[in-house]
Design a protein around this motif. Structure first.
Motif, PDB file in Angstrom:
ATOM      1  N   ARG A 179       0.852  -1.187   0.000  1.00 26.83           N
ATOM      2  CA  ARG A 179       0.000   0.000   0.000  1.00 26.83           C
ATOM      3  C   ARG A 179       0.890   1.241   0.000  1.00 26.83           C
ATOM      4  O   ARG A 179       1.858   1.307   0.765  1.00 26.83           O
ATOM      5  CB  ARG A 179      -0.925   0.000   1.213  1.00 26.83           C
TER       6      ARG A 179
ATOM      7  N   THR B 182      -0.417   8.066  -3.609  1.00 23.96           N
ATOM      8  CA  THR B 182      -1.522   8.083  -4.579  1.00 23.96           C
ATOM      9  C   THR B 182      -1.786   9.492  -5.091  1.00 23.96           C
ATOM     10  O   THR B 182      -2.189   9.678  -6.249  1.00 23.96           O
ATOM     11  CB  THR B 182      -2.800   7.532  -3.910  1.00 23.96           C
TER      12      THR B 182
ATOM     13  N   LYS C 279      -6.079  -0.178  -7.656  1.00 24.04           N
ATOM     14  CA  LYS C 279      -6.880   0.241  -6.503  1.00 24.04           C
ATOM     15  C   LYS C 279      -6.757  -0.806  -5.405  1.00 24.04           C
ATOM     16  O   LYS C 279      -6.982  -1.989  -5.628  1.00 24.04           O
ATOM     17  CB  LYS C 279      -8.345   0.387  -6.909  1.00 24.04           C
TER      18      LYS C 279
ATOM     19  N   ASP D 106      -9.862  -3.675   0.607  1.00 25.55           N
ATOM     20  CA  ASP D 106     -10.014  -3.524   2.052  1.00 25.55           C
ATOM     21  C   ASP D 106      -9.170  -4.546   2.814  1.00 25.55           C
ATOM     22  O   ASP D 106      -8.591  -4.237   3.850  1.00 25.55           O
ATOM     23  CB  ASP D 106     -11.480  -3.700   2.457  1.00 25.55           C
TER      24      ASP D 106
ATOM     25  N   MET E 126     -11.120   0.993   2.023  1.00 30.65           N
ATOM     26  CA  MET E 126     -10.438   1.805   1.027  1.00 30.65           C
ATOM     27  C   MET E 126     -11.346   2.847   0.373  1.00 30.65           C
ATOM     28  O   MET E 126     -10.868   3.704  -0.371  1.00 30.65           O
ATOM     29  CB  MET E 126      -9.798   0.898  -0.021  1.00 30.65           C
ATOM     30  N   THR E 127     -12.640   2.789   0.681  1.00 27.53           N
ATOM     31  CA  THR E 127     -13.525   3.875   0.264  1.00 27.53           C
ATOM     32  C   THR E 127     -13.109   5.188   0.918  1.00 27.53           C
ATOM     33  O   THR E 127     -13.258   6.265   0.327  1.00 27.53           O
ATOM     34  CB  THR E 127     -14.987   3.562   0.664  1.00 27.53           C
TER      35      THR E 127
ATOM     36  N   PRO F  35      -9.970   6.531   1.809  1.00 32.04           N
ATOM     37  CA  PRO F  35      -8.913   7.322   1.183  1.00 32.04           C
ATOM     38  C   PRO F  35      -9.181   7.720  -0.267  1.00 32.04           C
ATOM     39  O   PRO F  35      -8.813   8.812  -0.689  1.00 32.04           O
ATOM     40  CB  PRO F  35      -7.670   6.431   1.294  1.00 32.04           C
ATOM     41  N   PHE F  36      -9.762   6.820  -1.076  1.00 34.80           N
ATOM     42  CA  PHE F  36     -10.064   7.104  -2.478  1.00 34.80           C
ATOM     43  C   PHE F  36      -8.854   7.784  -3.133  1.00 34.80           C
ATOM     44  O   PHE F  36      -7.736   7.283  -3.015  1.00 34.80           O
ATOM     45  CB  PHE F  36     -11.344   7.945  -2.563  1.00 34.80           C
TER      46      PHE F  36
ATOM     47  N   ASP G 160      -5.572   5.445  -2.018  1.00 32.26           N
ATOM     48  CA  ASP G 160      -6.059   4.054  -2.013  1.00 32.26           C
ATOM     49  C   ASP G 160      -5.325   3.098  -2.946  1.00 32.26           C
ATOM     50  O   ASP G 160      -5.731   1.946  -3.086  1.00 32.26           O
ATOM     51  CB  ASP G 160      -7.564   4.012  -2.297  1.00 32.26           C
TER      52      ASP G 160
END
Length: 359
Positions: free
Chosen positions: A83, A88, A221, A224, A246-247, A249-250, A254
């Motif tokens: 990650r 990002t 992407k 979770d 992960m919704t 950070p978007f 993410d």
């Protein structure tokens, strides 16, 4: 305390967590080092992850440290996913640059009300304000994380609505363009703009416009829950800590990626992915000695005659940093699967590199 050390300590608060807003810290976050080589430094600070640092075409280090998964003894590897948290943001900003190339954005001086007439104070906030953390928009993370903990299921549009309601109720933190405050709300909004203007999902657009042309086939992407066979396990104080919605950070954080893909991205950025005119707009210019400034998706650090462009990221179980030093044709990729809550490892590495390798 040296000027560089002062910068590193203060800046810890700006990138400490994926979603932490501005704060400050003290000298204890940057340990002293008996620096001899980059490998020696990484071993000394107990870095766990994969590191690629090059200088004038020569590897200073290209190796893994510790295990990518301690229970399965999976090795750290440049083709393994990690990650990347707020790194990002470099892709979110690049996506807006690409939208400008595509003619879907005419200028970074366009204001948010041109895209959402109902956005509160949208006539004051430019796209450049978003990308350089000068919008004054409040941070959403704590509110949204609490909602998830309370059992609410929110999508990105719900989070966007929450941000607008925060502004409506409390106003902006400051008048846009008059101050700077690291804030993830800027990049969630920017990623939604990518979707609105391109007609694609944010991740599809980045995949099509950035990853595919560069052959970054292992960037995607994040999920979770990680796949322990293809992704490093994240740890906090030795305990697995990789699960995260992960919704939240978007476009602020993410993505997962590999050290090799991150090296590809940095090498593209420092050469020809951006035009010279775009670089002058993206990277903060004329930064005083010993200071850091926000550009459009990148930080500029100036120490004596050395300029470093970079971004860091932190998310459950992981920290990351990518960057480059033009004067030394240097590439820096650090992807760690051991969360560093104080930012001390990243600070120590930056300080030692600028002091001993790139000076």
């Amino acid at each position: 305390m040296t000027t560089l050390h002062k910068f590193l300590v203060v800046f810890t608060g700006l990138i400490l967590g994926l979603f932490t807003s501005c704060s400050s810290d003290d000298d204890t976050n940057t340990p002293t080092s008996s620096y001899t080589t980059v490998e020696n430094l990484l071993n000394e600070i107990d870095f766990q992850g994969y590191a690629i640092i090059t200088k004038n075409g020569t590897d200073l280090v290209r190796q893994g440290f510790g295990f990518a998964n301690e229970s399965t003894t999976l090795s750290q590897d440049e083709e393994l996913a990690y990650r990347i948290g707020s790194v990002t943001k470099t892709f979110t900003a690049a996506a807006l640059v690409q939208l400008k190339r595509d003619g879907l954005i005419s200028s970074f001086n366009q204001t948010l009300d041109e895209f959402d007439t109902a956005f509160p104070n949208g006539n004051q906030i430019t796209l450049a304000n978003l990308l350089s953390h000068q919008s004054g928009i409040p941070e959403y993370q704590l509110l949204v994380e609490q909602a998830f903990e309370d059992g609410y299921v929110l999508d990105v549009e719900d989070i966007y609505t929450a941000i607008t309601e925060l502004i409506t109720e409390n106003g902006l933190n400051f008048t846009p363009g008059t101050s700077k405050e690291y804030c993830n709300s800027n990049y969630l909004i920017s990623a939604l703009l990518v979707e609105q203007l391109s007609g694609m999902t944010f991740h599809q657009y980045v995949q099509q416009k950035i990853f595919n042309p560069l052959g970054m086939n292992n960037s995607y992407k994040g999920t979770d829950v990680i796949d322990i066979n293809a992704h490093a396990q994240g740890y906090l104080n030795g305990t697995p800590n990789s699960t995260y919605p992960m919704t939240i950070p978007f476009g602020a954080g993410d993505f997962s990626s590999t050290p090799k893909d991150m090296e590809t991205w940095i090498n593209a950025v420092k050469t020809s992915w951006f035009t010279e005119a775009e670089k002058n707009e993206i990277f903060a210019q004329n930064v005083p000695n010993g200071y850091v400034d926000f550009g459009l998706g990148w930080f500029t650090t100036q120490e004596s005659n050395t300029t470093m462009y970079w971004h860091g990221g932190d998310i459950n179980g992981f920290w990351s940093m990518i960057g480059f030093v033009p004067a030394h044709n240097a590439t820096i990729v650090l992807l760690s699967n051991q969360q560093d809550l104080t930012g001390s490892q990243r600070n120590s590495i930056i300080q030692q590199l600028l002091t001993n390798e790139f000076n």
